[in-house]
Design an enzyme around this catalytic site. Structure first.
Site, PDB file in Angstrom:
ATOM      1  CD  GLN A 182      69.136  45.487   2.092  1.00  0.00           C
ATOM      2  OE1 GLN A 182      68.284  45.050   1.310  1.00  0.00           O
ATOM      3  NE2 GLN A 182      69.874  44.676   2.838  1.00  0.00           N
ATOM      4  CD  GLN A 184      72.471  40.677   4.957  1.00  0.00           C
ATOM      5  OE1 GLN A 184      71.911  40.602   3.882  1.00  0.00           O
ATOM      6  NE2 GLN A 184      73.225  39.700   5.422  1.00  0.00           N
ATOM      7  N   GLY A 311      71.381  42.901  -5.790  1.00  0.00           N
ATOM      8  CA  GLY A 311      70.784  42.005  -6.769  1.00  0.00           C
ATOM      9  C   GLY A 311      69.520  41.410  -6.191  1.00  0.00           C
ATOM     10  CD  GLU A 314      69.651  37.231   2.734  1.00  0.00           C
ATOM     11  OE1 GLU A 314      69.773  37.984   1.744  1.00  0.00           O
ATOM     12  OE2 GLU A 314      70.551  37.076   3.567  1.00  0.00           O
ATOM     13  CG  ASN A 315      64.075  41.316   3.132  1.00  0.00           C
ATOM     14  OD1 ASN A 315      64.895  41.388   4.050  1.00  0.00           O
ATOM     15  ND2 ASN A 315      64.051  42.202   2.143  1.00  0.00           N
ATOM     16  CG  HIS A 338      72.194  34.090  -3.677  1.00  0.00           C
ATOM     17  ND1 HIS A 338      73.479  33.648  -3.498  1.00  0.00           N
ATOM     18  CD2 HIS A 338      71.976  34.999  -2.700  1.00  0.00           C
ATOM     19  CE1 HIS A 338      74.004  34.261  -2.451  1.00  0.00           C
ATOM     20  NE2 HIS A 338      73.113  35.093  -1.945  1.00  0.00           N
ATOM     21  CD  GLU A 339      68.985  37.053  -2.654  1.00  0.00           C
ATOM     22  OE1 GLU A 339      69.030  36.838  -1.426  1.00  0.00           O
ATOM     23  OE2 GLU A 339      69.948  37.537  -3.285  1.00  0.00           O
ATOM     24  CG  HIS A 342      70.149  33.807   1.646  1.00  0.00           C
ATOM     25  ND1 HIS A 342      71.222  33.582   2.481  1.00  0.00           N
ATOM     26  CD2 HIS A 342      70.580  34.708   0.724  1.00  0.00           C
ATOM     27  CE1 HIS A 342      72.259  34.315   2.069  1.00  0.00           C
ATOM     28  NE2 HIS A 342      71.897  35.005   0.996  1.00  0.00           N
ATOM     29  CD  GLU A 361      75.132  36.337   1.544  1.00  0.00           C
ATOM     30  OE1 GLU A 361      74.848  35.687   0.526  1.00  0.00           O
ATOM     31  OE2 GLU A 361      74.328  37.120   2.110  1.00  0.00           O
ATOM     32  CG  ASP A 416      77.707  46.807   4.944  1.00  0.00           C
ATOM     33  OD1 ASP A 416      76.976  45.900   5.409  1.00  0.00           O
ATOM     34  OD2 ASP A 416      77.329  47.993   4.824  1.00  0.00           O
ATOM     35  CE1 TYR A 424      78.383  38.160  -0.691  1.00  0.00           C
ATOM     36  CE2 TYR A 424      76.639  36.813  -1.613  1.00  0.00           C
ATOM     37  CZ  TYR A 424      77.039  37.945  -0.950  1.00  0.00           C
ATOM     38  OH  TYR A 424      76.108  38.863  -0.531  1.00  0.00           O
ATOM     39  NE  ARG A 598      72.727  43.374  -9.072  1.00  0.00           N
ATOM     40  CZ  ARG A 598      72.653  42.295  -9.823  1.00  0.00           C
ATOM     41  NH1 ARG A 598      72.042  42.354 -11.003  1.00  0.00           N
ATOM     42  NH2 ARG A 598      73.159  41.151  -9.416  1.00  0.00           N
ATOM     43  CE  LYS A 600      77.530  41.232 -10.318  1.00  0.00           C
ATOM     44  NZ  LYS A 600      76.802  40.040 -10.769  1.00  0.00           N
TER      45      LYS A 600
HETATM   46  N1  BES Z   1      72.108  39.077   1.656  1.00  0.00           N
HETATM   47  C1  BES Z   1      72.649  39.478   0.409  1.00  0.00           C
HETATM   48  C2  BES Z   1      72.595  40.954   0.174  1.00  0.00           C
HETATM   49  C3  BES Z   1      73.313  41.788   1.224  1.00  0.00           C
HETATM   50  C4  BES Z   1      74.562  41.449   1.687  1.00  0.00           C
HETATM   51  C5  BES Z   1      72.710  42.923   1.702  1.00  0.00           C
HETATM   52  C6  BES Z   1      75.192  42.249   2.640  1.00  0.00           C
HETATM   53  C7  BES Z   1      73.332  43.705   2.653  1.00  0.00           C
HETATM   54  C8  BES Z   1      74.577  43.368   3.125  1.00  0.00           C
HETATM   55  C9  BES Z   1      71.958  38.772  -0.753  1.00  0.00           C
HETATM   56  O1  BES Z   1      71.541  37.488  -0.482  1.00  0.00           O
HETATM   57  C10 BES Z   1      72.958  38.652  -1.851  1.00  0.00           C
HETATM   58  O2  BES Z   1      73.938  37.995  -1.638  1.00  0.00           O
HETATM   59  N2  BES Z   1      72.709  39.265  -3.003  1.00  0.00           N
HETATM   60  C11 BES Z   1      73.598  39.213  -4.130  1.00  0.00           C
HETATM   61  C12 BES Z   1      73.126  38.247  -5.170  1.00  0.00           C
HETATM   62  C13 BES Z   1      73.829  36.943  -5.229  1.00  0.00           C
HETATM   63  C14 BES Z   1      73.419  36.110  -6.422  1.00  0.00           C
HETATM   64  C15 BES Z   1      75.316  36.963  -5.097  1.00  0.00           C
HETATM   65  C16 BES Z   1      73.624  40.590  -4.770  1.00  0.00           C
HETATM   66  O3  BES Z   1      72.908  41.469  -4.315  1.00  0.00           O
HETATM   67  O4  BES Z   1      74.378  40.775  -5.705  1.00  0.00           O
HETATM   68 ZN    ZN Z   2      73.132  36.154  -0.250  1.00  0.00          ZN
END
Ligand code: BES
Ligand code: ZN
Length: 643
Positions: A182, A184, A311, A314-315, A338-339, A342, A361, A416, A424, A598, A600
């Protein structure tokens, strides 16, 4: 191409204009997949010289020299939990006076550095600086002769922030260990020495070796039907920022969804995943129809073990997904939208610095919601807007005001921190505001053209605004005022011009919830059989703080909320249960915290436990759960629980 940030037809100034722009790797036009020429890749810094974006989260001397290509030749050692081998870096020099190459590293052990001269590798001096807890160590390489190829022999450390090493026991099938990266935001530097800033784009290639029967895949071109022989090669011909470099390896199978879309996962999971994500080709059709061609070749997903801290990620060519999306009813597929989105907003047009994260985002959340509307209809899309707005309001109430602007502050402490619901959802609502003012047709055409114009470039907020001012806004100057735009982008909190969406389905949920709470309606008379996951989430999100234990018990017994198989519903329920100290939910909560990594979900759950006098219990559960979490999550929760 020149960029004039002070436009002649507007008094608007992107204030405070610290940034400016950095355009790295110019490449535009349709067709797929698209490989920019070397000239295009190296056209790069010419524009960057005019305006300069500063990324305080990199040590790299990107004014002097930039990486154009990275080749990784690495062995994956699951026993030692290390990657070891060589990184070969192609350089383009920008400053004649420069004598050094400064790279980002974190937790890397460097054994040798050499540069190519007349076809030979010549060893050169290097110094690895002190370890900064956030930024890692600066690697300074002597390069008086301006070599164009460097070779760094190195290995990662078992605790590398960007690498999740799982023992076979913690995977679904328990047949082989698992690795996933991971990168990012700034963890690519714990995987390889490089310029770890989204300003710089590079192509990459790789050769990975693994034990037999382990499949390795990357965010790159690969053959889904490659034999599992422990020897794999990859190529990413489009220039990408370092945070999109990704690796996964384990007992992984592949299931096709369509000709150029499929899903990887552990053998017991892959069929379920292919079913859950069966609508991905429809999302692709919707996205290409609205925003222009998908420029990355194949689009595959991989469903990772439950410790994956996001969640989705977007690799490029290979989105990484949490298994908590496999709800069995396709109700959580907005994360796929979402991904996939990206692939335009973020991967094609990239935020030049993490202060501009909303360009990734916010745009992506907007595009995601448009895809949801096209594939599932307006009702679901609006419900998702409303749920997002609730989360945004919560974050705005909790955050320091300067973190509620779309453009993040100059003194942003950790990259971060740029990833709250502000980037977002406030970003999404800003674009919804623009869509409403300019009209959907105009706005769609504008976005499509924006993705094309800045394809394979990294840009700042100010570059976006400058482009917007000169195109869509110039054509319709009356549609928005300077003050409105200024407030959305640089103002704090939520602007008055935010459009509150209305969901009749949610209004009904609100009514029945109130009637039940007032004692006027029995739970069994609420028409929940027709409810979607979204309605459940709205119902649970709106429960008051002062509910009685009897009311909690009734809800739990009627609807089986503790241990619910939909992770979003379970999470929403546990958040209520913690606030109200409804203890019967705790065994199921413990199981959830141990199984799911996860962020979130688990960051807020641990925080709520800590805030509600359950810190002791939380630390006991965490002691059991921690070994299964990704290092990123471990670091976060150690902080939350004061460990
Ligand atoms: N790029 C992000 C994940 C991320 C952000 C990783 C910051 C590391 C640092 C990814 O596209 C993302 O936004 N994922 C969300 C899902 C989305 C539907 C809001 C997530 O992981 O919840
Ligand atoms: Zn995202």
């Amino acid at each position: 191409m020149t960029f004039d940030l002070a436009s002649p037809f507007s008094t608007f100034r992107a204030a405070p204009l610290i940034g400016g722009l950095i355009l790295l790797a110019g490449c535009s036009g349709g067709g797929e997949p698209e490989t920019p020429s070397t000239e295009e890749v190296s056209a790069v810094k010419t524009e960057a010289e005019a305006f300069h974006a500063t990324d305080k989260f990199t040590y790299a001397n990107t004014d002097d020299v930039i990486i154009t290509h990275l080749h990784l030749d690495l062995a994956i050692d699951f026993d030692a939990k290390v990657l070891s081998g060589d990184a070969v870096i192609d350089l383009k020099w920008l400053n004649d006076e420069a004598t050094k190459v400064i790279l980002d590293t974190n937790d890397l052990t460097i054994s040798a550095v050499s540069y190519e001269k007349d076809g030979e590798w010549v060893s050169t001096g290097m110094e690895l600086g002190e370890d900064d807890p956030l930024l890692g160590s600066k690697l300074t390489i002597e390069a008086d002769d301006h070599p164009t190829k460097l070779k760094i022999s190195y290995q990662t450390r078992p605790g590398a922030q960007g690498l999740g090493w799982l023992s076979a026991e913690t995977t679904a099938n328990k047949t082989a260990p698992f690795l996933y990266s991971q990168a990012q935001t700034i963890n690519a530097r714990s995987i390889a020495p490089l310029q770890d800033t989204p300003m710089v784009r590079m192509t990459y290639s790789a050769h990975l070796t693994t034990p037999p029967n382990v499949l390795a895949i990357m965010s790159a071109e690969q053959d889904p039907n490659t034999p599992k022989d422990g020897d794999y090669t990859f190529s990413m011909p489009q220039p990408i920022p370092s945070y999109l470099i990704a690796i996964a390896a384990g007992d992984i199978d592949f299931a096709p969804i369509s000709g150029n879309i499929g899903v990887y996962a552990e053998p017991g999971v892959v069929e379920k995943a292919a079913w859950e994500f069966a609508e991905t080709p429809d999302m692709m059709t919707a996205a290409e129809g609205t925003y222009g061609p998908y420029r990355w070749g194949r689009y595959d997903l991989i469903v990772l073990p439950p410790s994956f801290p996001f969640g989705g990620m977007e690799n490029p060519r290979l989105s990484f997904m949490t298994p908590t999306l496999l709800a069995g009813d396709k109700s959580l597929t907005n994360v796929v939208a979402h991904e996939l989105a990206h692939s335009w907003s973020g991967n094609l047009v990239t935020n030049a610095t993490w202060r501009d994260a909303w360009l990734n985002e916010g745009f992506t959340s907007y595009v995601e919601n448009r895809l949801m509307e096209l594939v599932y209809g307006e009702d679901r899309a609006v419900m998702e807007q409303v749920l997002g707005l609730q989360d945004l309001k919560r974050d705005v109430a909790e955050l320091e005001p300067e973190l509620t602007s779309l453009k993040m502050p100059k003194d942003l402490a950790n990259p971060d921190d740029a990833f709250s619901q502000v980037s977002y959802v406030k970003g999404q609502y800003f674009l919804m505001f623009l869509e409403q003012r300019f009209g959907r047709d105009h706005f769609d055409a504008f976005l499509k053209e924006y993705f094309d114009k800045f394809a394979f470039q990294s840009i700042t907020t100010e570059v976006f605004l400058d482009h917007f001012r000169k195109t869509l806004w110039a054509a319709h100057p009356e549609a928005v005022t300077d003050a409105e735009i200024q407030e959305w982008v640089y103002g704090t909190g939520l602007p008055d011009t935010l459009i509150e969406p209305a969901s009749p389905a949610f209004d009904l949920v609100d009514e029945t919830r109130s009637e039940w709470l007032a004692g006027d309606l029995a739970l069994s008379d609420i028409p929940t059989t027709d409810w979607t996951t979204h309605e459940w989430l709205h119902f649970l999100g709106g429960l008051p703080d002062d509910m009685t234990v009897e009311q909690f018990t009734e809800l739990d017994e009627t609807f089986g909320l503790s241990g619910h198989q939909n992770a979003e519903i379970a999470y929403a329920w546990y958040m209520n249960a913690i606030t109200a100290n409804y203890e019967p939910a705790y065994p199921a909560l413990e199981e959830f915290l141990i199984r799911v990594g996860r962020g979130k979900f688990i960051y807020r759950l641990y925080q709520a436990l800590e805030d509600n006098g359950k810190g002791e219990w939380a630390r006991e559960v965490y002691a059991k759960a921690r070994p299964g979490y990704h290092p990123i999550a471990q670091t976060r929760i150690d902080g939350i629980l004061g460990l």
